[in-house]
Write a protein that holds these residues in place. Sequence first.
Motif, PDB file in Angstrom:
ATOM      1  N   VAL A  20       0.857  -1.188   0.000  1.00 53.49           N
ATOM      2  CA  VAL A  20       0.000   0.000   0.000  1.00 53.49           C
ATOM      3  C   VAL A  20       0.895   1.240   0.000  1.00 53.49           C
ATOM      4  N   VAL A  21       0.660   2.142  -0.936  1.00 52.68           N
ATOM      5  CA  VAL A  21       1.417   3.405  -0.992  1.00 52.68           C
ATOM      6  C   VAL A  21       0.448   4.557  -0.712  1.00 52.68           C
ATOM      7  N   MET A  22       0.702   5.274   0.379  1.00 54.19           N
ATOM      8  CA  MET A  22      -0.176   6.372   0.788  1.00 54.19           C
ATOM      9  C   MET A  22       0.546   7.695   0.590  1.00 54.19           C
ATOM     10  N   GLY A  23      -0.069   8.641  -0.128  1.00 53.89           N
ATOM     11  CA  GLY A  23       0.510   9.975  -0.178  1.00 53.89           C
ATOM     12  C   GLY A  23       1.091  10.403  -1.516  1.00 53.89           C
ATOM     13  N   VAL A  24       0.676   9.747  -2.606  1.00 49.89           N
ATOM     14  CA  VAL A  24       1.086  10.254  -3.917  1.00 49.89           C
ATOM     15  C   VAL A  24       0.244  11.502  -4.212  1.00 49.89           C
ATOM     16  N   ALA A  25       0.886  12.614  -4.566  1.00 47.10           N
ATOM     17  CA  ALA A  25       0.136  13.811  -4.970  1.00 47.10           C
ATOM     18  C   ALA A  25       0.319  14.054  -6.465  1.00 47.10           C
ATOM     19  N   ASN A  26       1.537  13.896  -6.952  1.00 44.77           N
ATOM     20  CA  ASN A  26       1.807  14.044  -8.388  1.00 44.77           C
ATOM     21  C   ASN A  26       3.093  13.301  -8.735  1.00 44.77           C
ATOM     22  N   ALA A  49      -6.124  11.144  -0.216  1.00 46.54           N
ATOM     23  CA  ALA A  49      -6.812  11.779   0.909  1.00 46.54           C
ATOM     24  C   ALA A  49      -8.270  12.119   0.612  1.00 46.54           C
ATOM     25  N   ASN A  50      -8.535  12.585  -0.597  1.00 48.04           N
ATOM     26  CA  ASN A  50      -9.906  12.983  -0.953  1.00 48.04           C
ATOM     27  C   ASN A  50     -10.019  13.039  -2.477  1.00 48.04           C
ATOM     28  N   GLU A  51     -11.228  13.340  -2.958  1.00 50.81           N
ATOM     29  CA  GLU A  51     -11.490  13.217  -4.403  1.00 50.81           C
ATOM     30  C   GLU A  51     -10.587  14.111  -5.247  1.00 50.81           C
ATOM     31  N   ARG A  52     -10.047  15.188  -4.616  1.00 47.66           N
ATOM     32  CA  ARG A  52      -9.165  16.085  -5.349  1.00 47.66           C
ATOM     33  C   ARG A  52      -7.929  15.348  -5.898  1.00 47.66           C
ATOM     34  N   PHE A  53      -7.489  14.329  -5.174  1.00 49.98           N
ATOM     35  CA  PHE A  53      -6.288  13.608  -5.591  1.00 49.98           C
ATOM     36  C   PHE A  53      -6.597  12.314  -6.341  1.00 49.98           C
ATOM     37  N   GLU A  54      -7.894  11.983  -6.449  1.00 52.61           N
ATOM     38  CA  GLU A  54      -8.222  10.675  -7.046  1.00 52.61           C
ATOM     39  C   GLU A  54      -7.721  10.543  -8.484  1.00 52.61           C
ATOM     40  N   LYS A  55      -8.054  11.542  -9.326  1.00 50.73           N
ATOM     41  CA  LYS A  55      -7.700  11.416 -10.740  1.00 50.73           C
ATOM     42  C   LYS A  55      -6.182  11.400 -10.960  1.00 50.73           C
ATOM     43  N   SER A  88      -3.268  -1.692 -10.593  1.00 56.98           N
ATOM     44  CA  SER A  88      -3.294  -1.055  -9.271  1.00 56.98           C
ATOM     45  C   SER A  88      -4.718  -0.928  -8.754  1.00 56.98           C
ATOM     46  N   LEU A  89      -4.822  -0.906  -7.438  1.00 57.14           N
ATOM     47  CA  LEU A  89      -6.118  -0.671  -6.790  1.00 57.14           C
ATOM     48  C   LEU A  89      -6.050   0.681  -6.088  1.00 57.14           C
ATOM     49  N   TYR A  90      -7.203   1.343  -5.957  1.00 54.98           N
ATOM     50  CA  TYR A  90      -7.248   2.712  -5.412  1.00 54.98           C
ATOM     51  C   TYR A  90      -8.327   2.827  -4.341  1.00 54.98           C
ATOM     52  N   TYR A  91      -7.969   3.474  -3.243  1.00 55.29           N
ATOM     53  CA  TYR A  91      -8.931   3.686  -2.158  1.00 55.29           C
ATOM     54  C   TYR A  91      -8.771   5.083  -1.595  1.00 55.29           C
ATOM     55  N   GLU A  92      -9.893   5.696  -1.233  1.00 50.48           N
ATOM     56  CA  GLU A  92      -9.810   6.973  -0.519  1.00 50.48           C
ATOM     57  C   GLU A  92      -9.492   6.668   0.940  1.00 50.48           C
ATOM     58  N   CYS A  93      -8.610   7.466   1.546  1.00 48.38           N
ATOM     59  CA  CYS A  93      -8.319   7.274   2.969  1.00 48.38           C
ATOM     60  C   CYS A  93      -7.924   8.608   3.597  1.00 48.38           C
ATOM     61  N   ASP A  94      -8.831   9.165   4.384  1.00 55.34           N
ATOM     62  CA  ASP A  94      -8.562  10.403   5.122  1.00 55.34           C
ATOM     63  C   ASP A  94      -7.968  10.000   6.462  1.00 55.34           C
ATOM     64  N   VAL A  95      -6.655  10.241   6.634  1.00 56.72           N
ATOM     65  CA  VAL A  95      -5.970   9.727   7.830  1.00 56.72           C
ATOM     66  C   VAL A  95      -6.303  10.501   9.105  1.00 56.72           C
ATOM     67  N   THR A  96      -7.131  11.564   8.997  1.00 50.66           N
ATOM     68  CA  THR A  96      -7.550  12.259  10.221  1.00 50.66           C
ATOM     69  C   THR A  96      -8.805  11.614  10.812  1.00 50.66           C
ATOM     70  N   ASP A  97      -9.314  10.578  10.152  1.00 52.68           N
ATOM     71  CA  ASP A  97     -10.588   9.987  10.544  1.00 52.68           C
ATOM     72  C   ASP A  97     -10.415   8.483  10.791  1.00 52.68           C
ATOM     73  N   ASP A  98     -10.494   8.076  12.051  1.00 53.04           N
ATOM     74  CA  ASP A  98     -10.265   6.665  12.404  1.00 53.04           C
ATOM     75  C   ASP A  98     -11.228   5.726  11.676  1.00 53.04           C
ATOM     76  N   GLU A  99     -12.480   6.149  11.568  1.00 53.21           N
ATOM     77  CA  GLU A  99     -13.468   5.288  10.893  1.00 53.21           C
ATOM     78  C   GLU A  99     -13.122   5.122   9.413  1.00 53.21           C
ATOM     79  N   ALA A 100     -12.618   6.206   8.797  1.00 54.97           N
ATOM     80  CA  ALA A 100     -12.226   6.138   7.380  1.00 54.97           C
ATOM     81  C   ALA A 100     -11.045   5.177   7.202  1.00 54.97           C
ATOM     82  N   ILE A 101     -10.094   5.207   8.124  1.00 58.94           N
ATOM     83  CA  ILE A 101      -8.934   4.303   8.041  1.00 58.94           C
ATOM     84  C   ILE A 101      -9.409   2.845   8.190  1.00 58.94           C
ATOM     85  N   LYS A 102     -10.266   2.624   9.175  1.00 57.28           N
ATOM     86  CA  LYS A 102     -10.830   1.269   9.396  1.00 57.28           C
ATOM     87  C   LYS A 102     -11.508   0.762   8.131  1.00 57.28           C
ATOM     88  N   LYS A 103     -12.317   1.649   7.527  1.00 59.37           N
ATOM     89  CA  LYS A 103     -13.092   1.277   6.334  1.00 59.37           C
ATOM     90  C   LYS A 103     -12.142   0.946   5.178  1.00 59.37           C
TER      91      LYS A 103
END
Length: 257
Positions: A11-17, A41-47, A61-76
């Motif tokens: 899992v690679v978290m934090g690609v922006a460009n 982090a959010n839809e702004r970075f999805e594309k 590759s597989l893609y998932y949204e993950c807002d790391v400020t939100d425990d429930e989002a990380i769990k999901k």
Amino acid sequence: MNFSLEGRTYVVMGVANKRSIAWGIARSLHDAGARLIFTYANERFEKPVRDLGDSLEGQESLYYECDVTDDEAIKKTFAEIKNDVGTIHGLAHCIAFANRDELNGEYMNVTRDGFKLAHDISAYSLTAVAKEAYPLMTEGGGIVTLTYLGGEKVVNNYNVMGVAKASLDASMRYLANDLGKHGIRVNAISAGPIRTVSAKGVGSFNTILKEIEERAPLRRPVSQEEVGDTAYYLLSDLSRGVTGEIIHVDSGFNIIG
Ligand code: N5H
């Protein structure tokens, strides 16, 4: 010993460009044969993330949204990853944030909210993510995070990010101790300055690069590829005896007094 990452998933978290260190890591893991999962982090970075990931040849590759400020989002996110792929073999955490106006002038001017925000996103997120990711590392694994010299020494303007990186470094060591018994290693790469989206708008960046060119043992800056290859080392069995370590990929700058 087989150092290929074929048959392994990271899992690679934090690609922006394309300039992101996370992207350098993704390419090194891809070249070594790994299957990749990206989080954004959010839809702004999805594309941008999907476009980059899809450009890797032979990679689904597989893609998932993950807002790391939100425990429930990380769990999901990790529940979805578990459901979709089952086992993972490692994770690269390449996430940090501080208010731009607090990365300037005196550290002392940091606000309570700015301090909390920088620590939440840049330090606590490693622990929050490790907690949800490690149960998926059923065959053992590796976790790598990105740190910076400003967490060990005072670097002008790095300010609250330096304090957050010190917390990240210590978190990495405590996590290494917690997770070692599960065959999971946790390490950090301290990268030299690289012109990424984080460095954008930083007035002192050119001065810092110039200092690297003049004073670092290798007399040149480092590249995303060089950091990527060290992440590959740390996430592969090449580094099987290494955990709780900070490796400086910085042209040797940190040894200079
Ligand atoms: C000594 C230096 C230069 C001064 C300090 C720079 C610190 C940068 C790190 C933080 C994480 C940058 C940051 O949070 C920027 C945000 O306020 C605004 N940017 C964004 O919101 C963009 C859109 C998103 C994608 O960026 C983030 N981060 O979310 C350090 C430099 C020599 C080395 C360096 C640049 C280190 C580092 O930690 O990145």
